[in-house]
Design a protein around this motif. Structure first.
Motif, PDB file in Angstrom:
ATOM      1  N   GLU A 240       0.607  -1.262  -0.035  1.00  0.00           N
ATOM      2  CA  GLU A 240      -0.028   0.172  -0.084  1.00  0.00           C
ATOM      3  C   GLU A 240       0.864   1.252   0.078  1.00  0.00           C
ATOM      4  OE1 GLU A 240      -3.934   1.869   2.262  1.00  0.00           O
ATOM      5  OE2 GLU A 240      -2.776   0.300   3.182  1.00  0.00           O
ATOM      6  N   LEU A 241       1.873   1.038   0.570  1.00  0.00           N
ATOM      7  CA  LEU A 241       2.911   2.380   0.841  1.00  0.00           C
ATOM      8  C   LEU A 241       3.644   2.510  -0.475  1.00  0.00           C
ATOM      9  CD1 LEU A 241       4.077   4.623   2.596  1.00  0.00           C
ATOM     10  CD2 LEU A 241       6.028   2.986   3.223  1.00  0.00           C
ATOM     11  N   LEU A 244       1.122   4.091  -2.925  1.00  0.00           N
ATOM     12  CA  LEU A 244       0.853   5.571  -2.813  1.00  0.00           C
ATOM     13  C   LEU A 244       1.872   6.419  -3.106  1.00  0.00           C
ATOM     14  CD1 LEU A 244      -1.169   6.845  -0.553  1.00  0.00           C
ATOM     15  CD2 LEU A 244       0.752   6.910   1.010  1.00  0.00           C
ATOM     16  N   SER A 257       5.618  13.213   1.236  1.00  0.00           N
ATOM     17  CA  SER A 257       5.675  12.468   2.624  1.00  0.00           C
ATOM     18  C   SER A 257       6.901  12.771   3.501  1.00  0.00           C
ATOM     19  CB  SER A 257       5.855  11.044   2.094  1.00  0.00           C
ATOM     20  OG  SER A 257       4.802  10.486   1.198  1.00  0.00           O
ATOM     21  N   LYS A 282      -5.425  11.104   1.683  1.00  0.00           N
ATOM     22  CA  LYS A 282      -5.041   9.783   1.705  1.00  0.00           C
ATOM     23  C   LYS A 282      -3.669   9.431   2.184  1.00  0.00           C
ATOM     24  CE  LYS A 282      -6.559   6.635  -1.751  1.00  0.00           C
ATOM     25  NZ  LYS A 282      -6.889   6.327  -3.301  1.00  0.00           N
ATOM     26  N   THR A 285      -3.066   9.620   5.868  1.00  0.00           N
ATOM     27  CA  THR A 285      -3.826   8.492   6.358  1.00  0.00           C
ATOM     28  C   THR A 285      -3.137   7.277   6.324  1.00  0.00           C
ATOM     29  OG1 THR A 285      -6.117   9.350   5.850  1.00  0.00           O
ATOM     30  CG2 THR A 285      -5.964   7.059   6.394  1.00  0.00           C
ATOM     31  N   VAL A 286      -2.572   6.967   5.253  1.00  0.00           N
ATOM     32  CA  VAL A 286      -1.462   5.779   4.952  1.00  0.00           C
ATOM     33  C   VAL A 286      -0.360   5.676   5.793  1.00  0.00           C
ATOM     34  CG1 VAL A 286      -0.373   4.345   3.408  1.00  0.00           C
ATOM     35  CG2 VAL A 286      -2.472   5.351   2.852  1.00  0.00           C
ATOM     36  N   LYS A 289      -0.722   5.072   9.151  1.00  0.00           N
ATOM     37  CA  LYS A 289      -1.018   3.769   9.109  1.00  0.00           C
ATOM     38  C   LYS A 289       0.402   2.869   9.407  1.00  0.00           C
ATOM     39  CE  LYS A 289      -2.973  -0.219   6.585  1.00  0.00           C
ATOM     40  NZ  LYS A 289      -3.733  -0.432   5.333  1.00  0.00           N
ATOM     41  N   TYR A 290       1.219   3.627   8.705  1.00  0.00           N
ATOM     42  CA  TYR A 290       2.465   2.991   8.753  1.00  0.00           C
ATOM     43  C   TYR A 290       3.463   3.501   9.635  1.00  0.00           C
ATOM     44  CZ  TYR A 290       2.066   0.247   4.339  1.00  0.00           C
ATOM     45  OH  TYR A 290       1.574  -0.624   3.377  1.00  0.00           O
TER      46      TYR A 290
END
Length: 293
Positions: A240-241, A244, A257, A282, A285-286, A289-290
């Protein structure tokens, strides 16, 4: 034979408030990479916004990188161009500055034939006595370096590797099957590193490693050790990373990032533009999450 292998980062080039190269942040980004086990630093790649760096800046960024690394790990300088003479000029400067190798993107926009591609790389290899890494990224250049052309180029002593970002596992496998003893294949797509290493690639030149160097390195080490169950687990965890990082044109998401992580400003040069609000949301959020922010 493996000159350059493992977890290699296509490092971003930070800019200051004035839009100029931010040397201080750059040096800190390099330290962050080395502390986290990155094996090779690649300055002035696509991710380093080479397309909008002037000649002098290009040299300065490479020089700063080499100066900061101080021989601790290899530096492979991005010196490709779609003008062979220009690529040779940039490559000679990088050699004079002490680069360990060169990353040479396939000539873009002018669409040479396979023979033209072969002659381009052969000429640079003859003019600049450094190990050279070919870079195949059809999505950006408009042409593919055919496996057959890569195998021809593999016969040239100082052409040591190809960064394959064609998205084709078949093509990469073909190179390994036919010329794997003469040329290394390096993944040019983070999300394909695991499958490509399972086929015999020696590592990755990574975008994601800019922000998650330890995690990318872990996955690569697991694959290098043949621990495919662990490598698969890490590959799926990072997927997912990786995706992204391409939510908009690279390096806009990865640079944004890095800025959210407090490592540099998010500024990119036109024609690249800041991340759209929806993408930014988005991204936040990710990254949370990481546990990156």
């Amino acid at each position: 034979m493996s000159h350059f292998s493992g977890s290699m980062v296509a490092i971003i080039t930070p800019f200051g408030e004035d839009g100029r190269f931010d040397e201080e942040s750059y040096r800190q980004l390099i330290e962050f990479q080395i502390e986290n086990g990155t094996d090779v630093i690649v300055p002035c790649g696509t991710t380093g916004e080479s397309a909008t760096l002037g000649f002098e800046e290009h040299d300065r960024v490479i020089k700063t990188c080499i100066d900061q690394v101080r021989g601790r790990i290899p530096v492979v300088a991005g010196t490709g161009a779609n003008n062979t003479a220009e690529a040779i000029h940039l490559s000679q400067n990088a050699k004079a500055n002490g680069a360990d190798g060169l990353l040479l993107v396939c000539p873009y926009y002018n669409k040479p034939s396979q023979e033209g591609i072969f002659l381009h790389y052969r000429k640079i290899a003859a003019e600049v006595a450094l190990p050279q890494v070919l870079y195949n990224v059809p999505g950006r250049t408009g042409i593919n370096i055919a496996a057959e052309t890569t195998c021809r180029l593999a016969e040239i002593d100082n052409i040591v590797a190809i960064k394959e970002a064609s998205g084709s596992i078949t093509q990469a496998s073909e190179i390994i099957a036919n010329a794997g003893d003469k040329i290394d294949v390096i993944s040019g797509d983070d999300f394909l590193t695991f499958p490509l290493m399972a086929c015999g690639a020696v590592g990755v030149i990574s975008v994601t490693a800019n922000i998650a160097p330890a995690q990318v390195k872990q996955m690569v080490v697991a694959a290098q050790e043949g621990n495919y169950a662990r490598a698969r687990e890490l590959h799926l965890k990072l997927l997912e990373l990786h995706q992204l990082m391409f939510i908009e044109a690279n390096p806009v998401p990865v640079k944004t990032s890095a800025s959210l992580m407090g490592k540099c400003r998010a500024d990119v040069r036109l024609p690249l533009s800041p991340l759209q609000p929806g993408s930014l949301e988005k991204l936040q959020t990710v990254l949370k999450k990481y546990a990156l922010i």
